[in-house]
Design a protein around this motif. Structure first.
Motif: not given
Ligand code: HPA
Ligand SMILES: O=P(O)(O)OC[C@H]1O[C@H](OP(=O)(O)OP(=O)(O)O)[C@H](O)[C@@H]1O
Ligand SMILES: [Mg+2]
Length: 175
Positions: A76, A111, A113, A136, A154-156, A158
């Motif tokens: 990401y 996590l 995803d 997820k 949902t977006w977590i 941190f």
């Molecule tokens: O939900 C998320 N939160 C933060 N980073 C991430 N990378 C993939 N999904 C997430």
């Protein structure tokens, strides 16, 4: 005016915010360790960077493990998922501890995803135990042990990615 890419990011698509404080994260990591303690013993912890570094440190402390390695993965870019790249694999010494297939090694990430990262790491170390703090639904089947499941939309957030900020009162339109 800031030009915006027309495609919504993974974070925008997710829509439902789930902010996690340091306290909560620490508690969830300890809860994860209680479960892992039933599954081990492990020879070493492998953190999937960068998000896995924080839970790996807490889990290693609680399990009394001092051999900690990393698999460095980039996917990401902030919140858009591109192609996965393994920038660094585990060391020869750690690989030997896992007998080449990862047996007795504990892989930790913050996590799962879509499961893309987990799938890649599982290919590298098929017999390792894969643990994440949050999961997820799409990625959940790849994880051996996790603590909290959240919905796919949902977006977590941190604690290391966020800071305290003023929130308008709910009556005035706060989310
Ligand atoms: O939900 C998320 N939160 C933060 N980073 C991430 N990378 C993939 N999904 C997430
Ligand atoms: O199941 P997936 O869809 O693959 O997503 C999960 C991965 O995404 C995030 O890492 P990211 O690639 O954002 O990098 P970072 O850990 O360096 O923040 C998170 O830390 C997981 O490693
Ligand atoms: Mg990550």
């Amino acid at each position: 005016m800031v030009e915006r890419n027309s495609e919504p990011s993974a974070q925008e698509r997710a829509g439902r915010p789930f902010p996690v404080s340091w306290d909560q994260f620490h508690r969830d990591c300890r809860a994860l360790t209680w479960r892992l303690n039933e599954v081990g013993p492990f020879h070493a912890v492998i953190a999937i960077t960068r998000g896995g570094l924080v839970p790996a440190a807490i889990v290693a402390r609680e399990l009394g493990l001092r051999i900690i390695d990393t698999v460095c993965v980039a996917s990401y870019d902030h919140d858009k998922q591109g192609d996965l790249k393994v920038l660094k694999g585990i060391s020869e010494q750690t690989a030997k501890l896992g007998g080449g297939t990862g047996k007795g090694l504990l892989i930790v990430d913050d996590l799962v995803d879509t499961g893309k990262t987990g799938r890649l790491v599982r290919q590298l170390l098929p017999d390792a135990h894969f643990a994440t703090v949050y999961a997820k639904p799409k990625g959940r089947p790849l994880v051996d042990t996790y603590i909290t499941e959240v919905s796919q939309d949902t977006w977590i957030y941190f604690p290391w990615d966020t800071a305290l900020s003023f929130q308008p009162p709910i009556r005035d339109g706060a989310a």
